[in-house]
Design an enzyme around this catalytic site. Structure first.
Site, PDB file in Angstrom:
ATOM      1  N   PRO A  11     -56.910  15.788  12.200  1.00 27.89           N
ATOM      2  CG  PRO A  11     -56.952  14.226  10.491  1.00 27.89           C
ATOM      3  CD  PRO A  11     -57.853  14.996  11.397  1.00 27.89           C
ATOM      4  CG  ASN A  12     -51.678  15.204   9.992  1.00 32.80           C
ATOM      5  OD1 ASN A  12     -50.841  14.556  10.614  1.00 32.80           O
ATOM      6  ND2 ASN A  12     -52.464  14.661   9.085  1.00 32.80           N
ATOM      7  NE  ARG A  19     -50.531  19.288   7.719  1.00 36.30           N
ATOM      8  CZ  ARG A  19     -51.853  19.183   7.576  1.00 36.30           C
ATOM      9  NH1 ARG A  19     -52.664  19.779   8.435  1.00 36.30           N
ATOM     10  NH2 ARG A  19     -52.353  18.503   6.585  1.00 36.30           N
ATOM     11  CE1 TYR A  24     -53.477  23.046   5.185  1.00 35.73           C
ATOM     12  CE2 TYR A  24     -51.344  21.968   5.332  1.00 35.73           C
ATOM     13  CZ  TYR A  24     -52.657  21.977   4.906  1.00 35.73           C
ATOM     14  OH  TYR A  24     -53.157  20.910   4.197  1.00 35.73           O
ATOM     15  CG  ASN A  76     -59.593  22.528   9.767  1.00 33.48           C
ATOM     16  OD1 ASN A  76     -59.706  21.600   8.953  1.00 33.48           O
ATOM     17  ND2 ASN A  76     -58.608  23.412   9.696  1.00 33.48           N
ATOM     18  CB  ALA A  79     -56.964  14.340   5.814  1.00 32.31           C
ATOM     19  CD  GLU A 100     -66.271  22.109   4.737  1.00 35.24           C
ATOM     20  OE1 GLU A 100     -67.433  22.276   4.264  1.00 35.24           O
ATOM     21  OE2 GLU A 100     -65.387  21.471   4.149  1.00 35.24           O
ATOM     22  CG  HIS A 102     -61.186  23.474   5.074  1.00 36.24           C
ATOM     23  ND1 HIS A 102     -60.788  22.268   5.602  1.00 36.24           N
ATOM     24  CD2 HIS A 102     -62.454  23.297   4.631  1.00 36.24           C
ATOM     25  CE1 HIS A 102     -61.774  21.406   5.471  1.00 36.24           C
ATOM     26  NE2 HIS A 102     -62.800  21.994   4.888  1.00 36.24           N
ATOM     27  NE  ARG A 109     -53.871  22.214  -0.489  1.00 34.37           N
ATOM     28  CZ  ARG A 109     -53.625  21.676   0.715  1.00 34.37           C
ATOM     29  NH1 ARG A 109     -54.417  21.988   1.743  1.00 34.37           N
ATOM     30  NH2 ARG A 109     -52.613  20.858   0.880  1.00 34.37           N
TER      31      ARG A 109
END
Ligand code: DQA
Length: 144
Positions: A11-12, A19, A24, A76, A79, A100, A102, A109
């Site tokens: 998502p996103n 964004r 990012y 990825n 969230a 995985e 990111h 964070r």
């Protein structure tokens, strides 16, 4: 036959480029896909690159990766990484290597990003390298 690696984005991530670019970066998801297509050619792999905002669709695509004989998956999950037991179960179920990915480093964070359900079943993780992390992860998948 050339091996295919599924590259699944959650998502996103369709909003990359605009964004929170300070977190990012400025590359769009299309930029990342184009860069990764070049890297895949170099590595002698094919990629199937996708994005969805829906958790269940990610689960379906993980199942599809197995059903179609993919070599590995770069995931990825955005969230959903930090919330989704369904993704953890799917990764375990498909018995394929999942890496995985990111762009940022969630460990540095907010505390709610420190848990990774994806990481509980992934064979490797690449984080904090921005868009280049996808290329690093694809090289890891090629080496499997
Ligand atoms: C992300 C990190 C996640 O914590 C966040 O929810 C995202 C993007 C990354 O690529 O840095 O959406 O997966």
């Amino acid at each position: 036959m050339i091996d295919t690696v599924f590259v699944l984005n959650g998502p996103n991530l369709n909003l990359l480029g605009t964004r929170e670019p300070e977190i990012y970066g400025s590359a769009t998801l299309a930029d990342i896909e184009a860069m990764l297509q070049d890297k895949a050619r170099e590595l002698g792999l094919a990629i199937d690159f996708r994005q969805t905002n829906h958790e269940g669709v990610l689960v379906d695509w993980l199942h599809e990766a197995r059903a179609t004989g993919a070599k590995a998956v770069l995931l990825n999950a955005a969230a959903y990484t930090h919330t989704s037991i369904a993704l953890l179960d799917a990764i375990k179920a498909i018995e394929l290597p999942v890496i995985e990915v990111h762009l940022s480093d969630p460990a540095t964070r907010e505390p709610f990003r420190h848990i990774s359900y994806v990481g509980m079943a992934a064979v490797a993780e690449v984080k904090g390298l921005g868009a280049n992390g996808y290329a690093v992860a694809l090289a890891k998948a090629a080496a499997l």
